[in-house]
Design a protein around this motif. Sequence first.
Motif: not given
Length: 100
Positions: A17-18, A20-21, A25, A80, A84
């Motif tokens: 998830e991190y 991908d972020f 972003r 965000e 994470y």
Amino acid sequence: MIARIWEGKTKLEHLKEYEDFMKIRAIPDYKNTLGFVRLLFLKNTDSKFAYFKLITVWENLEVIKNFAGEDYEKAKYYPEDKNYLIDFPEKVMHFEIFAE
């Protein structure tokens, strides 16, 4: 040229998830900043954590301010990141690149 180095850590279950972020972003934010040259985003894992080292390369210290602001030695975080990251180092390191 100047290398700007940041280190971070997240729980292993947040790794994908991190990543991908960062791809969606943060990395585009770096690439769209005047004076950015390139980056290397490194990771290493153990049984509990994922460790990151982000090395960005910039034309000079003055253009790093385009990304980081006047206090360019201070690490830049996104809202965000709190979802994470385990800790938030306050400072980054800068090195002059004298050979490639």
